[in-house]
Design a protein around this motif. Structure first.
Motif, mmCIF file in Angstrom:
data_model
loop_
_atom_site.group_PDB
_atom_site.id
_atom_site.type_symbol
_atom_site.label_atom_id
_atom_site.label_comp_id
_atom_site.label_asym_id
_atom_site.label_seq_id
_atom_site.Cartn_x
_atom_site.Cartn_y
_atom_site.Cartn_z
ATOM 1 N N GLY A 140 0.789 -1.217 0.000
ATOM 2 C CA GLY A 140 0.000 0.000 0.000
ATOM 3 C C GLY A 140 0.821 1.267 0.000
ATOM 4 O O GLY A 140 0.278 2.366 0.182
ATOM 5 N N LYS A 141 2.142 1.142 -0.234
ATOM 6 C CA LYS A 141 3.033 2.310 -0.222
ATOM 7 C C LYS A 141 3.598 2.575 -1.613
ATOM 8 O O LYS A 141 4.723 3.041 -1.759
ATOM 9 C CB LYS A 141 4.184 2.074 0.764
ATOM 10 N N GLY A 142 2.838 2.252 -2.634
ATOM 11 C CA GLY A 142 3.309 2.486 -3.984
ATOM 12 C C GLY A 142 3.721 1.198 -4.682
ATOM 13 O O GLY A 142 3.408 0.089 -4.241
ATOM 14 N N ARG A 143 4.466 1.345 -5.777
ATOM 15 C CA ARG A 143 4.923 0.202 -6.572
ATOM 16 C C ARG A 143 6.401 -0.048 -6.301
ATOM 17 O O ARG A 143 7.202 0.896 -6.306
ATOM 18 C CB ARG A 143 4.696 0.474 -8.054
ATOM 19 N N TRP A 144 6.728 -1.321 -6.101
ATOM 20 C CA TRP A 144 8.094 -1.702 -5.742
ATOM 21 C C TRP A 144 8.589 -2.801 -6.669
ATOM 22 O O TRP A 144 7.813 -3.647 -7.119
ATOM 23 C CB TRP A 144 8.148 -2.217 -4.302
ATOM 24 N N THR A 145 9.909 -2.800 -6.902
ATOM 25 C CA THR A 145 10.559 -3.872 -7.651
ATOM 26 C C THR A 145 11.536 -4.580 -6.727
ATOM 27 O O THR A 145 12.336 -3.943 -6.027
ATOM 28 C CB THR A 145 11.309 -3.321 -8.872
ATOM 29 N N ASP A 195 -1.165 -6.539 5.487
ATOM 30 C CA ASP A 195 -0.305 -5.407 5.110
ATOM 31 C C ASP A 195 1.172 -5.760 5.168
ATOM 32 O O ASP A 195 2.023 -4.873 5.287
ATOM 33 C CB ASP A 195 -0.598 -4.200 6.011
ATOM 34 N N THR A 196 1.497 -7.046 5.070
ATOM 35 C CA THR A 196 2.872 -7.502 5.224
ATOM 36 C C THR A 196 3.279 -8.359 4.032
ATOM 37 O O THR A 196 2.486 -9.168 3.528
ATOM 38 C CB THR A 196 3.025 -8.327 6.517
ATOM 39 N N VAL A 197 4.525 -8.194 3.591
ATOM 40 C CA VAL A 197 5.112 -9.042 2.561
ATOM 41 C C VAL A 197 5.899 -10.155 3.254
ATOM 42 O O VAL A 197 6.773 -9.889 4.082
ATOM 43 C CB VAL A 197 6.049 -8.232 1.648
ATOM 44 N N LEU A 217 2.629 -4.264 -6.755
ATOM 45 C CA LEU A 217 1.795 -3.150 -7.208
ATOM 46 C C LEU A 217 0.766 -2.868 -6.118
ATOM 47 O O LEU A 217 -0.304 -3.479 -6.087
ATOM 48 C CB LEU A 217 1.105 -3.492 -8.525
ATOM 49 N N GLU A 218 1.160 -1.989 -5.202
ATOM 50 C CA GLU A 218 0.344 -1.653 -4.035
ATOM 51 C C GLU A 218 0.108 -2.889 -3.168
ATOM 52 O O GLU A 218 0.779 -3.079 -2.174
ATOM 53 C CB GLU A 218 -0.993 -1.018 -4.468
ATOM 54 N N THR A 219 -0.832 -3.757 -3.548
ATOM 55 C CA THR A 219 -1.120 -4.956 -2.745
ATOM 56 C C THR A 219 -0.999 -6.245 -3.553
ATOM 57 O O THR A 219 -1.192 -7.330 -3.007
ATOM 58 C CB THR A 219 -2.543 -4.876 -2.160
ATOM 59 N N GLU A 220 -0.661 -6.141 -4.840
ATOM 60 C CA GLU A 220 -0.613 -7.323 -5.717
ATOM 61 C C GLU A 220 0.834 -7.662 -6.045
ATOM 62 O O GLU A 220 1.616 -6.804 -6.467
ATOM 63 C CB GLU A 220 -1.379 -7.048 -7.005
ATOM 64 N N PHE A 221 1.176 -8.950 -5.885
ATOM 65 C CA PHE A 221 2.530 -9.412 -6.169
ATOM 66 C C PHE A 221 2.571 -10.088 -7.533
ATOM 67 O O PHE A 221 1.787 -10.992 -7.830
ATOM 68 C CB PHE A 221 2.977 -10.396 -5.084
ATOM 69 N N ASP A 235 5.719 -18.691 -5.375
ATOM 70 C CA ASP A 235 5.635 -18.668 -3.910
ATOM 71 C C ASP A 235 6.832 -17.955 -3.274
ATOM 72 O O ASP A 235 7.057 -18.057 -2.067
ATOM 73 C CB ASP A 235 5.520 -20.087 -3.349
ATOM 74 N N LEU A 236 7.614 -17.243 -4.092
ATOM 75 C CA LEU A 236 8.760 -16.520 -3.560
ATOM 76 C C LEU A 236 8.304 -15.470 -2.555
ATOM 77 O O LEU A 236 8.925 -15.264 -1.509
ATOM 78 C CB LEU A 236 9.530 -15.850 -4.697
ATOM 79 N N VAL A 237 7.231 -14.789 -2.869
ATOM 80 C CA VAL A 237 6.699 -13.725 -2.023
ATOM 81 C C VAL A 237 5.189 -13.890 -1.926
ATOM 82 O O VAL A 237 4.518 -14.210 -2.914
ATOM 83 C CB VAL A 237 7.037 -12.334 -2.606
ATOM 84 N N ARG A 238 4.671 -13.671 -0.711
ATOM 85 C CA ARG A 238 3.226 -13.638 -0.500
ATOM 86 C C ARG A 238 2.862 -12.337 0.190
ATOM 87 O O ARG A 238 3.650 -11.811 0.983
ATOM 88 C CB ARG A 238 2.778 -14.811 0.377
#
Length: 562
Positions: free
Chosen positions: A506-511, A543-545, A523-527, A536-539
């Motif tokens: 929820g803090k923007g888009r991250w790579t 509000d947590t990765v 992408l905000e909340t979508e991996f 399954d590398l990231v879930r």
């Protein structure tokens, strides 16, 4: 703290070290006046030395020390394996309270200076260490020590009684560590855990003796207040360890505690205490006639016990701690003081002169020697890289570095020298704690923690808030908004191999990149993983990765997209 044998050159002066008459102490709660009074804003001394290079990555030995601290913290209640020293009854410098406290300090320094974005690595361990320091096995020595009977308080035994409450009077050698550990936790982790009433409670009950349960409830605020008023009632000179024995060393942790409490709740109590302490000691001098730190003052007679032998641990322990608020004075005296204790060895190694045996009341004192460990910790705080490297090289060459369950420590050895004359003596305080503390600390580490605290913005940055036991974290810091981590899963340790990262969702888009290669996007909340990579590398859970860690050390970087 066990009192040293009486020295022959105890003295008292009615002037301070500049030859000035001592300024008048302020009333409790007021800022003292006079030449040592602090300004309203925290004074600025020389800048914190920057000895590390970016990126800030822990090496294998540093990781081994962290693992050993964690392993000891996980031992079952009253399992003190590897922590027992020579002394009896938790009276001496190798007592459990000191080992637990300085493991906590080492963790705090490592988190603050080296791995600031990994609270989840440190917080559970620090909580377990606090749980352990509250155990009766750690503090019950006070029931007996409170009655006196040593050479420094035997004349007071008629006025002393058995005291079960380990913090109600004197015993700053325990109470200040409980105070500062709890406040370190709440300051570093933005928590009120130890503000809860009764969160620091001392309990004892036995089925076999003693009657009703002994129960003494405190929290970070009530304990801080209680120690403060003991200090005030003694004219800011300090709170005693054993009855009648006010050590300079043992009052330093409480000053750290006052500073942390100020940061959490507001106020300037630390400044008041330091100024009052300076004024109170101006009559006696912090240093003895030989330029070493005065060990203590006898409360009733105001007789100073100098470090006349001198003993390395007195200068080293006092200097390492006092540096947090008295930087320039400590640094100015360090080179001459430390030179008296160092012994050159093979190659670039350095050792410390063995402490002479002590005889008191016709008895040989049996206690753990902590000289080597404290001189090493002192060198680390002073930023003396040559001395620090030399002492650690000696330990690695002659003091049997040992791996146990992935942790690095130096096992107890009661022999003083080997057949070639090299110092090999090792105590649990040094081998479990102080060498790791020294290796993990940075130059002016305590000074930085005391004078340059994190601002509120730190707690808004991405961070590893949960770290499984089998994950090694060798880097975790946010630089220019980018979260840099280096992680490895160790299959020899139990765990699920994951870390949880807060303040990404929820803090923007991250790579996410792994060793520079794109792995996924958030992408905000979508991996969204890169094509061909495991899903399954990231879930994303609430509000947590939650990220699965590789089995080789990998640089994993989260960067916000423009």
């Amino acid at each position: 703290m066990t009192c040293p044998p009486a020295a022959t050159s105890a003295h008292r002066s009615n002037k301070n070290q500049r030859g000035e008459a001592s300024p008048r102490l302020a009333r409790p709660g007021q800022r003292p006046s006079g030449p040592t009074a602090f300004p309203a804003e925290r004074p600025q001394t020389r800048p914190l030395k920057e000895t590390r290079v970016k990126p800030n990555v822990l090496d294998e030995k540093q990781l081994g020390h962290l693992r050993h601290f964690d392993n000891l913290s996980r031992q079952l209640p009253n399992d003190w394996s590897l922590m027992q020293g020579k002394g009896i009854g938790q009276d001496d410098f190798g007592g459990y309270r000191f080992q637990l406290a300085y493991m906590a300090y080492a963790l705090a320094l490592t988190h603050f200076h080296r791995l600031p974005a990994a609270p989840g690595l440190f917080q559970p361990t620090l909580q377990r260490l606090i749980d352990k320091i509250l155990l009766p096995e750690v503090w019950m020595y006070w029931r007996d020590a409170s009655r006196g009977g040593s050479v420094f308080n035997a004349h007071l035994t008629d006025s002393l009684s058995e005291q079960w409450n380990p913090v109600v009077r004197d015993n700053i050698m325990y109470s200040a560590y409980v105070q500062s550990m709890a406040l370190l936790h709440d300051h570093l982790f933005d928590s009120d855990r130890y503000a809860e009433p009764g969160s620091l409670t001392f309990r004892h009950w036995s089925f076999f003796w003693g009657g009703e349960e002994k129960h003494f409830a405190y929290d970070r605020n009530s304990l801080n207040e209680h120690i403060y008023w003991q200090l005030v009632q003694n004219g800011y000179l300090g709170v005693a360890c054993e009855p009648n024995c006010v050590f300079q060393i043992c009052n330093q942790p409480s000053i750290l505690g006052f500073r942390l409490h100020d940061l959490l709740t507001g106020g300037n109590r630390a400044d008041e205490v330091v100024a009052g302490y300076e004024q109170a000691w101006a009559d006696f001098g912090r240093l003895d006639d030989g330029g070493h730190y005065n060990a203590m003052i006898l409360e009733d007679s105001k007789t100073v016990e100098p470090n006349a032998k001198p003993l390395a641990w007195v200068d080293a322990w006092c200097g390492a701690l006092m540096n947090m608020w008295n930087h320039d004075f400590v640094h100015a005296n360090y080179p001459r003081q430390v030179e008296a204790f160092l012994v050159p060895g093979p190659g670039d190694t350095l050792a410390v002169h063995p402490a002479p045996p002590q005889v008191v009341m016709g008895q040989h004192v049996i206690a753990d020697n902590i000289d080597f460990g404290w001189v090493t910790a002192w060198a680390s705080e002073m930023g003396d890289e040559r001395t620090l490297r030399g002492l650690l090289a000696h330990a690695d060459q002659f003091m049997n570095p040992t791996s146990r369950d992935g942790g690095l420590y130096y096992p107890r050895n009661d022999n003083i020298m080997d057949s070639d004359g090299h110092l090999v003596e090792m105590t649990p305080m040094t081998g479990n704690v102080l060498l790791g503390y020294a290796r993990l600390n940075v130059a002016d580490g305590l000074w930085g923690l005391f004078n340059r605290p994190w601002g509120r913005a730190h707690f808004d940055e991405p961070a590893l808030v949960d770290v499984d036991r089998d994950v090694e974290v060798s880097q975790a810091e946010v630089v220019d908004g980018v979260l840099h981590t280096r992680l490895r899963r160790n299959r020899e340790v139990p765990g699920n191999g994951t870390v949880s990262i807060a303040r990404l969702v929820g803090k923007g888009r991250w790579t996410l990149t792994a060793d520079g290669q794109p792995q996924a996007r958030l992408l905000e909340t979508e991996f969204l993983p890169e094509a061909g990579l495991p899903t399954d590398l990231v879930r994303v859970i609430d509000d947590t990765v939650v990220m699965r860690c590789p089995e080789r050390t990998t640089e994993l970087v989260w960067r916000r997209d423009a």
